[in-house]
Enzyme design. Structure first.
Site, PDB file in Angstrom:
ATOM      1  N   PHE A 119      49.920 -83.712  29.389  1.00 39.21           N
ATOM      2  CA  PHE A 119      49.909 -83.078  28.072  1.00 39.21           C
ATOM      3  C   PHE A 119      50.901 -81.927  28.052  1.00 39.21           C
ATOM      4  O   PHE A 119      50.835 -81.011  28.871  1.00 39.21           O
ATOM      5  CB  PHE A 119      48.511 -82.611  27.665  1.00 39.21           C
ATOM      6  N   LYS A 133      57.101 -90.747  25.925  1.00 40.13           N
ATOM      7  CA  LYS A 133      56.032 -90.858  26.938  1.00 40.13           C
ATOM      8  C   LYS A 133      55.568 -92.317  26.951  1.00 40.13           C
ATOM      9  O   LYS A 133      54.559 -92.670  26.342  1.00 40.13           O
ATOM     10  CB  LYS A 133      54.880 -89.929  26.540  1.00 40.13           C
ATOM     11  N   ARG A 175      53.247 -73.516  20.370  1.00 41.89           N
ATOM     12  CA  ARG A 175      54.466 -74.086  19.775  1.00 41.89           C
ATOM     13  C   ARG A 175      55.671 -73.181  20.013  1.00 41.89           C
ATOM     14  O   ARG A 175      56.813 -73.635  20.022  1.00 41.89           O
ATOM     15  CB  ARG A 175      54.301 -74.264  18.259  1.00 41.89           C
ATOM     16  N   LYS A 203      54.314 -81.034  12.385  1.00 41.36           N
ATOM     17  CA  LYS A 203      55.005 -79.785  12.608  1.00 41.36           C
ATOM     18  C   LYS A 203      55.847 -79.839  13.878  1.00 41.36           C
ATOM     19  O   LYS A 203      56.768 -79.049  14.054  1.00 41.36           O
ATOM     20  CB  LYS A 203      53.980 -78.637  12.793  1.00 41.36           C
ATOM     21  N   GLY A 204      55.503 -80.750  14.764  1.00 34.54           N
ATOM     22  CA  GLY A 204      56.034 -80.729  16.135  1.00 34.54           C
ATOM     23  C   GLY A 204      57.544 -80.669  16.264  1.00 34.54           C
ATOM     24  O   GLY A 204      58.060 -80.085  17.210  1.00 34.54           O
ATOM     25  N   GLU A 255      61.845 -86.771  15.752  1.00 31.80           N
ATOM     26  CA  GLU A 255      60.460 -86.581  16.207  1.00 31.80           C
ATOM     27  C   GLU A 255      60.458 -85.829  17.529  1.00 31.80           C
ATOM     28  O   GLU A 255      61.403 -85.925  18.313  1.00 31.80           O
ATOM     29  CB  GLU A 255      59.823 -87.985  16.340  1.00 31.80           C
ATOM     30  N   ASP A 256      59.391 -85.091  17.774  1.00 35.55           N
ATOM     31  CA  ASP A 256      59.306 -84.367  19.040  1.00 35.55           C
ATOM     32  C   ASP A 256      59.012 -85.303  20.211  1.00 35.55           C
ATOM     33  O   ASP A 256      59.732 -85.334  21.190  1.00 35.55           O
ATOM     34  CB  ASP A 256      58.251 -83.236  18.958  1.00 35.55           C
ATOM     35  N   ASP A 261      52.161 -78.472  20.343  1.00 34.92           N
ATOM     36  CA  ASP A 261      50.996 -77.588  20.394  1.00 34.92           C
ATOM     37  C   ASP A 261      49.831 -78.186  21.166  1.00 34.92           C
ATOM     38  O   ASP A 261      49.770 -79.392  21.406  1.00 34.92           O
ATOM     39  CB  ASP A 261      50.493 -77.304  18.974  1.00 34.92           C
ATOM     40  N   ASP A 320      54.304 -90.919  21.784  1.00 34.61           N
ATOM     41  CA  ASP A 320      53.237 -91.045  22.767  1.00 34.61           C
ATOM     42  C   ASP A 320      52.621 -92.449  22.627  1.00 34.61           C
ATOM     43  O   ASP A 320      53.156 -93.410  23.168  1.00 34.61           O
ATOM     44  CB  ASP A 320      52.237 -89.913  22.479  1.00 34.61           C
TER      45      ASP A 320
HETATM   46  P1  IMP Z   1      51.695 -90.765  18.849  1.00 32.71           P
HETATM   47  O1  IMP Z   1      50.545 -90.885  19.815  1.00 32.71           O
HETATM   48  O2  IMP Z   1      52.939 -91.435  19.375  1.00 32.71           O
HETATM   49  O3  IMP Z   1      51.291 -91.269  17.492  1.00 32.71           O
HETATM   50  O4  IMP Z   1      52.037 -89.237  18.735  1.00 32.71           O
HETATM   51  C1  IMP Z   1      51.659 -88.472  17.653  1.00 32.71           C
HETATM   52  C2  IMP Z   1      52.026 -87.029  17.779  1.00 32.71           C
HETATM   53  O5  IMP Z   1      51.156 -86.445  18.714  1.00 32.71           O
HETATM   54  C3  IMP Z   1      53.424 -86.680  18.290  1.00 32.71           C
HETATM   55  O6  IMP Z   1      54.403 -86.734  17.330  1.00 32.71           O
HETATM   56  C4  IMP Z   1      53.178 -85.259  18.765  1.00 32.71           C
HETATM   57  O7  IMP Z   1      53.344 -84.362  17.693  1.00 32.71           O
HETATM   58  C5  IMP Z   1      51.749 -85.334  19.272  1.00 32.71           C
HETATM   59  N1  IMP Z   1      51.754 -85.442  20.750  1.00 32.71           N
HETATM   60  C6  IMP Z   1      51.846 -86.542  21.523  1.00 32.71           C
HETATM   61  N2  IMP Z   1      51.844 -86.230  22.830  1.00 32.71           N
HETATM   62  C7  IMP Z   1      51.753 -84.887  22.877  1.00 32.71           C
HETATM   63  C8  IMP Z   1      51.751 -83.935  23.954  1.00 32.71           C
HETATM   64  O8  IMP Z   1      51.833 -84.240  25.164  1.00 32.71           O
HETATM   65  N3  IMP Z   1      51.638 -82.620  23.580  1.00 32.71           N
HETATM   66  C9  IMP Z   1      51.563 -82.220  22.270  1.00 32.71           C
HETATM   67  N4  IMP Z   1      51.600 -83.071  21.257  1.00 32.71           N
HETATM   68  C10 IMP Z   1      51.694 -84.392  21.553  1.00 32.71           C
HETATM   69 MG    MG Z   2      55.304 -85.125  16.268  1.00 35.54          MG
END
Ligand code: IMP
Ligand code: MG
Length: 179
Positions: free
Chosen positions: A154, A133, A167, A45-46, A101-102, A161, A105
């Protein structure tokens, strides 16, 4: 906005800074994709707010799709297990695909998604994320368009969220007391 006890919100990027970043991204994306009828794939949803602001700055024909991944529960740590809950409904074979993508991470979700989409044989496959990040990366991800490099904190707001809350904040905020 009222926050859960023990948490505090601190603005990291204001709505004006976000707007400026999206304008910069949209200019670059337009240079590459104008006239190619690309398919933009938002990751739910991000990315829903980012996607909606971004596409309204792109004044050329394009298509939109959304996918839904699950990995995060209500906690702030990725489980590393990624599942596709909702996939693209049109064919992307031979098309120019841009994933929206938002935040990247650990990179685990995007690695999974890009591998999945690659198998569908798009002409090109690139990634645009509002935030990167890099400090927490577990899997390398190539990011073609990135708005902000963010610290290891975070973040909530502008689509992001914490346990499905926040959000709707118009700014991107650090949720202090969580990491
Ligand atoms: P990944 O760790 O790169 O797989 O990130 C997966 C998803 O986790 C991202 O697309 C975000 O939706 C969520 N996410 C990662 N970091 C944050 C944060 O700091 N706040 C909120 N959601 C996050
Ligand atoms: Mg995301």
């Amino acid at each position: 906005m009222t926050v859960n006890s023990g948490n505090r919100l601190k603005v990291l990027y204001s709505r004006e800074e976000i707007e400026a970043a999206i304008n910069r991204l949209a200019e670059k994306i337009a240079l590459e994709y104008r006239g190619r009828n690309p398919v933009l794939i938002g990751v739910l949803k991000g990315s829903f707010i980012f996607m909606s602001d971004l596409v309204r700055r792109l004044d050329f024909p394009l298509e939109m799709e959304f996918v839904r991944l699950s990995s995060y529960g209500s906690s702030t740590e990725s489980s590393g297990k990624i599942k596709l809950e909702h996939s693209v409904k049109t064919t992307i074979k031979g098309k120019d695909v841009l994933v929206v993508e938002d935040i990247v991470d650990t990179g685990l979700s995007l690695t999974f998604l890009m591998d999945y989409l690659k198998k569908k044989k798009p002409a090109t496959l690139k990634l645009c994320c509002l935030m990167d990040k890099p400090s927490r990366r577990k899997a390398p991800v190539t990011i073609h368009y990135s708005g902000f490099i963010v610290p290891d904190q975070f973040l909530v707001g502008y689509g992001l969220d914490y346990a499905e809350q926040y959000r709707n904040l118009p700014d991107i905020c650090i949720l202090e007391g969580e990491k």
